[in-house]
Design an enzyme around this catalytic site. Structure first.
Site, PDB file in Angstrom:
ATOM      1  N   ARG A 110      17.796  -7.728  -2.966  1.00 48.93           N
ATOM      2  CA  ARG A 110      16.503  -8.425  -3.048  1.00 48.93           C
ATOM      3  C   ARG A 110      16.719  -9.604  -3.988  1.00 48.93           C
ATOM      4  O   ARG A 110      17.075  -9.428  -5.163  1.00 48.93           O
ATOM      5  CB  ARG A 110      15.400  -7.512  -3.579  1.00 48.93           C
ATOM      6  CG  ARG A 110      14.139  -8.288  -3.936  1.00 48.93           C
ATOM      7  CD  ARG A 110      12.938  -7.415  -4.197  1.00 48.93           C
ATOM      8  NE  ARG A 110      12.400  -6.868  -2.957  1.00 48.93           N
ATOM      9  CZ  ARG A 110      11.176  -6.380  -2.831  1.00 48.93           C
ATOM     10  NH1 ARG A 110      10.358  -6.361  -3.861  1.00 48.93           N
ATOM     11  NH2 ARG A 110      10.759  -5.894  -1.672  1.00 48.93           N
ATOM     12  N   HIS A 137      11.457 -10.859   5.105  1.00 48.58           N
ATOM     13  CA  HIS A 137      11.362  -9.478   4.617  1.00 48.58           C
ATOM     14  C   HIS A 137      11.464  -8.541   5.823  1.00 48.58           C
ATOM     15  O   HIS A 137      10.508  -7.845   6.184  1.00 48.58           O
ATOM     16  CB  HIS A 137      10.021  -9.293   3.901  1.00 48.58           C
ATOM     17  CG  HIS A 137       9.953  -8.076   3.029  1.00 48.58           C
ATOM     18  ND1 HIS A 137      11.009  -7.207   2.854  1.00 48.58           N
ATOM     19  CD2 HIS A 137       8.918  -7.565   2.286  1.00 48.58           C
ATOM     20  CE1 HIS A 137      10.639  -6.218   2.032  1.00 48.58           C
ATOM     21  NE2 HIS A 137       9.384  -6.419   1.685  1.00 48.58           N
ATOM     22  N   GLN A 140      10.470  -4.645   5.763  1.00 44.30           N
ATOM     23  CA  GLN A 140       9.024  -4.413   5.757  1.00 44.30           C
ATOM     24  C   GLN A 140       8.484  -4.394   7.179  1.00 44.30           C
ATOM     25  O   GLN A 140       7.638  -3.561   7.538  1.00 44.30           O
ATOM     26  CB  GLN A 140       8.329  -5.523   4.954  1.00 44.30           C
ATOM     27  CG  GLN A 140       6.819  -5.408   4.938  1.00 44.30           C
ATOM     28  CD  GLN A 140       6.339  -4.177   4.186  1.00 44.30           C
ATOM     29  OE1 GLN A 140       6.742  -3.958   3.065  1.00 44.30           O
ATOM     30  NE2 GLN A 140       5.495  -3.367   4.810  1.00 44.30           N
ATOM     31  N   ASP A 228      -1.169 -10.660   2.919  1.00 46.93           N
ATOM     32  CA  ASP A 228      -0.226 -10.388   1.833  1.00 46.93           C
ATOM     33  C   ASP A 228      -0.738 -11.173   0.626  1.00 46.93           C
ATOM     34  O   ASP A 228      -1.644 -12.006   0.738  1.00 46.93           O
ATOM     35  CB  ASP A 228       1.185 -10.843   2.256  1.00 46.93           C
ATOM     36  CG  ASP A 228       2.268 -10.511   1.238  1.00 46.93           C
ATOM     37  OD1 ASP A 228       2.016  -9.671   0.340  1.00 46.93           O
ATOM     38  OD2 ASP A 228       3.370 -11.100   1.321  1.00 46.93           O
ATOM     39  N   CYS A 267       1.558  -5.311   3.121  1.00 49.66           N
ATOM     40  CA  CYS A 267       2.830  -4.724   2.680  1.00 49.66           C
ATOM     41  C   CYS A 267       2.748  -4.152   1.271  1.00 49.66           C
ATOM     42  O   CYS A 267       3.580  -3.334   0.894  1.00 49.66           O
ATOM     43  CB  CYS A 267       3.934  -5.759   2.783  1.00 49.66           C
ATOM     44  SG  CYS A 267       3.759  -7.155   1.654  1.00 49.66           S
ATOM     45  N   ARG A 295       7.927   2.904   4.990  1.00 48.46           N
ATOM     46  CA  ARG A 295       9.120   2.203   4.481  1.00 48.46           C
ATOM     47  C   ARG A 295      10.309   3.171   4.431  1.00 48.46           C
ATOM     48  O   ARG A 295      11.432   2.797   4.758  1.00 48.46           O
ATOM     49  CB  ARG A 295       8.863   1.609   3.087  1.00 48.46           C
ATOM     50  CG  ARG A 295       7.834   0.464   3.044  1.00 48.46           C
ATOM     51  CD  ARG A 295       8.286  -0.756   3.835  1.00 48.46           C
ATOM     52  NE  ARG A 295       9.573  -1.277   3.406  1.00 48.46           N
ATOM     53  CZ  ARG A 295       9.782  -2.076   2.359  1.00 48.46           C
ATOM     54  NH1 ARG A 295       8.757  -2.477   1.634  1.00 48.46           N
ATOM     55  NH2 ARG A 295      10.991  -2.501   2.047  1.00 48.46           N
TER      56      ARG A 295
END
Ligand code: CP
Ligand code: NVA
Length: 311
Positions: A110, A137, A140, A228, A267, A295
């Site tokens: 990340r 991402h 996700q 988001d 998310c 996830r």
């Protein structure tokens, strides 16, 4: 057994592999209903394998879900914190990749600049997974697709509305749209549209993509509303964005314009009162905690695919 492979973006896998990941996640999730969360699946497909996770940005879900995914697959995970590893003192990505390739079986990163993840993958001999960059991402979105399918929303032809900032999560939704043949209505303030390359990718894949500044128009009759945070990690200086974003809040009035059985996804982490109202976040159409749990199940499929154990 298939070759080992990187997962830097959804296109690395393609539509058939994404469908296989979703199906495998559904099967594995069902097979362990009611089990203690740390117990390994019966087949322990990653027995003895280790995942190294590099974090140059904060995380709760990605960190815990990859760790738990490795445990459930029979392996284990370790963390390299950007600040306390030698990466934080300037050791090169190339050398880090070569060292980790001698010590672990897969790497998740990340970071901010997507090029760093690409460089890591270039120099590593083991699979590299993008656990979020400023550009995308993908992990996700595998969890999001799984959540939609689980909630009785087959992907082809689905109408997905995105409200707010044209960010990394939206880029990956657009990439998924082209691969899985669903449509995306994107409502952003001027200047916050998604990267054109991702819009083009979705359209080339056959998705209808609508770009608008009208939140109501995007939400009208949609099957899914997604948003988001308005301030992504690394943009903490950009609080002036908030005023521009205000008309794009997903609230009860906007949700009422969506389809009768529409669901809400986010998310997480969420900022109640900014991108989503308390009523929608806590309301019956909100599937955000299923999405968060997924996830784990999604990461397991991604890991198996990267290790050549899923096609
Ligand atoms: N959604 C997500 O990636 O959460 P974290 O930042 O907590 O990992
Ligand atoms: N767009 C957000 C996602 C967090 C999971 C960010 O990049 O901070």
């Amino acid at each position: 057994m298939a070759p080992m492979r990187d997962f830097l973006d959804l296109s690395d896998a393609g539509g058939d592999a994404l469908a296989a990941m979703i199906a495998d996640a559904i099967d594995r999730k069902a097979a362990r209903q009611g089990w203690p969360k740390g117990r390994a699946d019966a087949d322990r497909p990653l027995d003895g394998r280790v995942l190294a996770m590099i974090f140059e940005k904060n995380s709760t879900r990605t960190r815990v879900s990859f760790d738990m995914a490795m445990r459930q697959l029979g392996g284990s995970a370790l963390i390299l914190d950007g600040g306390t590893s030698q990466l934080g003192r300037g050791e090169s990505i190339a050398d880090t990749a070569r060292v980790l390739s001698r010590m672990v079986d897969a790497i998740m990163i990340r970071t901010d600049d997507h090029a760093k993840a690409q460089e890591l993958a270039h120099h590593a001999d083991v699979p590299v997974i993008n656990g979020l960059t400023d550009r995308s991402h993908p992990c996700q979105i595998v969890a999001d697709l799984l959540t939609l399918v689980e909630h009785g929303k087959p992907l082809p032809g689905l109408e997905v509305a995105w409200l707010g900032d044209g960010n990394n999560v939206l880029n990956s939704i657009l990439e998924a749209a082209g691969l899985m043949k669903f449509n995306v209505r994107v409502a952003t303030p001027p200047g916050y549209e998604p990267e054109q390359g991702f819009v083009d990718l979705a359209r080339r894949g056959g998705a209808n993509v609508t770009l608008t500044q009208d939140a109501g128009r995007a939400a009208e009759g949609a099957d899914v509303l997604v948003t988001d945070t308005w301030i992504s990690m690394g943009q903490e200086h950009a609080r002036t964005k908030l005023a521009a974003m205000a008309p794009y809040q997903v609230n009860e009035a906007l949700m009422a314009r969506a389809g009768k059985n529409a669901i809400f996804l986010h998310c997480l982490p969420a900022h109640i009162g900014e991108e989503v109202s308390l009523g929608v976040f806590e309301g019956p159409q909100s599937m955000v905690f299923d999405e968060a749990e997924n996830r784990i199940h999604a990461q397991k499929s991604i890991l198996l695919w990267c290790m050549g154990l899923l096609d």
